[in-house]
Design a protein around this motif. Structure first.
Motif, PDB file in Angstrom:
ATOM      1  N   ILE A  90       0.831  -1.203   0.000  1.00 59.95           N
ATOM      2  CA  ILE A  90       0.000   0.000   0.000  1.00 59.95           C
ATOM      3  C   ILE A  90       0.868   1.256   0.000  1.00 59.95           C
ATOM      4  O   ILE A  90       0.593   2.229  -0.713  1.00 59.95           O
ATOM      5  CB  ILE A  90      -0.952   0.007   1.212  1.00 59.95           C
ATOM      6  N   GLN A  93       2.312   2.051  -3.410  1.00 60.86           N
ATOM      7  CA  GLN A  93       1.356   2.425  -4.457  1.00 60.86           C
ATOM      8  C   GLN A  93       0.691   3.781  -4.222  1.00 60.86           C
ATOM      9  O   GLN A  93       0.025   4.303  -5.117  1.00 60.86           O
ATOM     10  CB  GLN A  93       0.270   1.349  -4.564  1.00 60.86           C
ATOM     11  N   ASN A  94       0.859   4.339  -3.033  1.00 70.74           N
ATOM     12  CA  ASN A  94       0.181   5.589  -2.683  1.00 70.74           C
ATOM     13  C   ASN A  94       1.179   6.588  -2.108  1.00 70.74           C
ATOM     14  O   ASN A  94       1.753   6.354  -1.043  1.00 70.74           O
ATOM     15  CB  ASN A  94      -0.922   5.327  -1.651  1.00 70.74           C
ATOM     16  N   GLU A  95       1.348   7.709  -2.791  1.00 72.28           N
ATOM     17  CA  GLU A  95       2.327   8.706  -2.365  1.00 72.28           C
ATOM     18  C   GLU A  95       2.029   9.216  -0.952  1.00 72.28           C
ATOM     19  O   GLU A  95       2.951   9.462  -0.176  1.00 72.28           O
ATOM     20  CB  GLU A  95       2.334   9.876  -3.352  1.00 72.28           C
ATOM     21  N   GLN A  96       0.745   9.336  -0.602  1.00 71.33           N
ATOM     22  CA  GLN A  96       0.400   9.861   0.715  1.00 71.33           C
ATOM     23  C   GLN A  96       0.821   8.921   1.844  1.00 71.33           C
ATOM     24  O   GLN A  96       0.902   9.329   3.002  1.00 71.33           O
ATOM     25  CB  GLN A  96      -1.094  10.138   0.804  1.00 71.33           C
ATOM     26  N   TYR A  97       1.058   7.645   1.504  1.00 71.42           N
ATOM     27  CA  TYR A  97       1.460   6.665   2.505  1.00 71.42           C
ATOM     28  C   TYR A  97       2.930   6.283   2.381  1.00 71.42           C
ATOM     29  O   TYR A  97       3.370   5.303   2.982  1.00 71.42           O
ATOM     30  CB  TYR A  97       0.598   5.407   2.383  1.00 71.42           C
TER      31      TYR A  97
END
Length: 252
Positions: A90, A93-97
């Motif tokens: 995750i 795949q997610n810049e915010q994470y």
């Protein structure tokens, strides 16, 4: 086995990034996990939630099973590695994470033995016969300095970088899981906690609380959280307690 599971946001933080789960599988069986997340933009609570859910999915069908020592170790190791894969995936795949991660300390108790797996600085303590022993080793920079003799125990307790981890779940594709076995007797208590408890309340106060005869297990967990809050509540506080009991299964 009876379980108690308490968590509190503390007095400083705006988000509780701790997650925990504990379930009894009968008089002599229990599973539990504590995770303390980290990461910007509230990613820490996402990491710990993902880790706990992945662990739960991988293990809960086995809570009442009687596994060999090797099978129990394999179950805990694979469940934690599966959680690492989920969190890292995750985060990738997610810049915010990006770079989110979590500590984890997990336990499987069955009959007269237990297996503990951990990554990071959330801890497990084994309490027996009026004595308490920390059975996990913190994966922190300060602990490395302490072990190498570069700082004293007193300096470690107040070190400005005491929360810097040397190992965490979810920050790398591959991670090493520390596993250890314990023998388990009637009356034993296993305490699992985030550093919001262990950094705020000393071992003597923790043991004194666990030994209070007029409190049930849930009240003891609540009292430990209260002590951490009274000491300042600088971080999220999570406490899980496991103790042998002949009563019915319960989940917390």
């Amino acid at each position: 086995m009876i379980t108690a599971n308490r968590s509190d946001i503390g007095r400083i933080r705006t988000v509780n990034e701790d997650r925990a789960w504990a379930v009894s599988g009968g008089p002599a069986h229990a599973l539990a996990i504590v995770a303390d997340g980290m990461g910007g933009h509230q990613a820490g609570d996402v990491a710990s939630e993902l880790a706990v859910e992945a662990f739960r999915e991988a293990t809960q069908a086995s809570v009442a099973s009687t596994l060999s020592g090797a099978e129990a170790e394999l179950l805990i190791r694979q469940a934690i590695l599966q959680a690492n894969e989920v969190v890292y995936g995750i985060a990738s795949q997610n810049e915010q994470y990006h770079n989110m991660g979590t500590t984890v300390v997990a336990a499987l108790i069955q009959g007269d033995q237990g297996v503990i797996g951990h990554i990071g600085d959330s801890r497990a303590y084994h309490i027996r016969d009026a004595a308490m022993h920390q059975i996990t080793e913190d994966h922190t920079l300060v602990n490395e300095l302490l072990k190498s003799g570069q700082i004293t125990a007193e300096e470690a307790a107040n070190h400005p970088r005491r929360n810097v981890l040397t190992r965490a779940l979810g920050t790398e594709a591959n991670v090493e899981v520390d596993l250890l076995k314990i023998d388990w007797r009637p009356g034993d208590v296993l305490l699992m906690c985030s550093d919001g408890l262990s950094n705020m309340v000393d071992d003597a106060r923790i043991l004194e609380t666990i030994q209070m005869p007029d409190l049930d297990l849930d009240a003891k967990a609540a009292r430990l959280v209260e002590l951490a809050l009274e000491a300042g509540g600088d971080d999220n506080i999570t406490v899980v307690l496991l103790q042998s009991h002949a009563g019915r299964a319960q989940e917390g």
